[in-house]
Design an enzyme around this catalytic site. Structure first.
Site, PDB file in Angstrom:
ATOM      1  N   SER A   1       0.853  -1.180   0.000  1.00 65.48           N
ATOM      2  CA  SER A   1       0.000   0.000   0.000  1.00 65.48           C
ATOM      3  C   SER A   1       0.890   1.231   0.000  1.00 65.48           C
ATOM      4  O   SER A   1       2.084   1.143   0.311  1.00 65.48           O
ATOM      5  CB  SER A   1      -0.893   0.010   1.232  1.00 65.48           C
ATOM      6  OG  SER A   1      -0.116   0.402   2.340  1.00 65.48           O
ATOM      7  N   LYS A   2       0.297   2.354  -0.329  1.00 64.32           N
ATOM      8  CA  LYS A   2       1.075   3.592  -0.376  1.00 64.32           C
ATOM      9  C   LYS A   2       1.737   3.863   0.971  1.00 64.32           C
ATOM     10  O   LYS A   2       2.811   4.407   1.064  1.00 64.32           O
ATOM     11  CB  LYS A   2       0.175   4.765  -0.749  1.00 64.32           C
ATOM     12  CG  LYS A   2      -0.097   4.781  -2.234  1.00 64.32           C
ATOM     13  CD  LYS A   2      -0.354   6.185  -2.725  1.00 64.32           C
ATOM     14  CE  LYS A   2      -0.324   6.197  -4.235  1.00 64.32           C
ATOM     15  NZ  LYS A   2      -1.361   6.987  -4.830  1.00 64.32           N
TER      16      LYS A   2
END
Ligand code: GLU
Length: 316
Positions: free
Chosen positions: A244-245
């Site tokens: 994920s970011k």
């Protein structure tokens, strides 16, 4: 088949989309493409892929470029931005339309979903059933321009992933080159830019492996020589799931001093790419780590499967 670069000097490239900061996955693609170009004395270009304007985040292109520079991944020549080059994509699209290869399509996504009983393409999209291939049905306004695909296997030999093949007629069908009044599709822009920039080696993340047969199809229709392809494995989250970011930002997490962490990050990227870099070099100056990579990088050692990024003990 991809073409061997033979004795031609390698021209590689890194083509980030400025939708966020450089993350660990894009760091790996940048390091891999830089080393693959530099190990043979080639050049390395950077192109900002900012066509998908709603997703472009202001300031991110500059942030990515600064991060690359700080990590010693210095590019050759000027940085191109796709947003300045739409006339070139239009010319290529006009050629495909004039030769009858591209056509207007009036179908909406839900119409395609209703008609298409076919399995979804490799990237999860619906297979286009060819409704508008022989002309727009009366009264239907055009929504997109698509390119015809052929019922044939497109093969290429990826220098990391090995022999790959796909029949586009079975997976995605005729695919979109431009949405009505929208931006040109990534597949069209990338093949036009790569050929005009003289790129003969594309090193990028394995998430784009499924895009490659479409790009080879366009290269053939436009009379372009395909580059060599090398797809590096994806970085996963520590538990093996999708990164994920939040887990990923290289640019690194806020507050991280990228200047002092550069050598450690490049060392870890080399380790991720399967290169036996001596552990002692973790504490070496950045320049030495990069020099080791240029002298020793071997694409045959790069693993084919996705994995988490090595634990980075950043000296902050
Ligand atoms: N702009 C694409 C991305 O950031 C990469 C395109 C390519 O390397 O062909 O995912």
């Amino acid at each position: 088949m991809s073409q061997s670069t033979g004795h031609r000097p390698v021209v590689g490239r890194f083509a980030p989309s400025p939708t966020g900061r450089l993350h660990l996955g894009s760091l790996v693609a940048a390091v891999g493409s830089w080393l693959m170009a530099k190990r043979s004395g080639g050049s390395w270009l950077v192109r900002i892929e900012d066509l998908d304007t709603p997703r472009v985040v202001p300031g991110m292109a500059e942030d990515i470029l600064r991060t690359l520079e700080t990590l010693g991944l210095v590019w050759d020549g000027e940085v191109l931005r796709q947003s300045n080059r739409t006339h070139l994509y239009r010319e290529a699209l006009d050629r495909l339309t004039a030769s009858g290869r591209a056509y207007q399509c009036g179908c909406s996504r839900s119409e395609i979903a209703q008609i298409s009983s076919a399995p979804h393409g490799t990237s999860g999209e619906l297979r286009y059933p060819g409704t508008c291939r022989d002309g727009l049905p009366p009264g239907k306004p055009p929504r997109a321009v698509r390119v015809r695909v052929d019922n044939e296997l497109i093969r290429f030999n990826d220098c990391i992933m090995g022999e790959m093949s796909e029949n586009l007629a079975e997976t995605c069908g005729d695919f979109v080159l431009r949405r009505a009044d929208g931006p040109f599709a990534y597949h069209l822009a990338v093949v036009v830019d790569d050929v005009l920039q003289g790129v003969n080696q594309v090193v990028r993340g394995a998430d784009l492996l499924a895009s490659t047969p479409r790009q080879i199809h366009l290269q053939r229709l436009l009379g372009y020589q395909p580059p060599d392809y090398c797809h590096v494995p994806l970085v996963t989250a520590p538990d093996g799931g999708k990164l994920s970011k939040r887990d990923a930002p290289v640019s690194l997490a806020e507050g991280v001093d990228i200047h002092s962490c550069g050598a450690v990050l490049i060392h870890s990227a080399l380790t991720f790419l399967g290169q036996p870099i001596p552990p002692l070099l973790r504490r070496a100056p950045l320049r030495e780590v990069l020099e080791w990579g240029v002298a020793h990088f071997d694409p045959l050692l790069v693993p084919r499967i996705s994995a988490p990024f090595p634990e980075v003990a950043l000296p902050y």
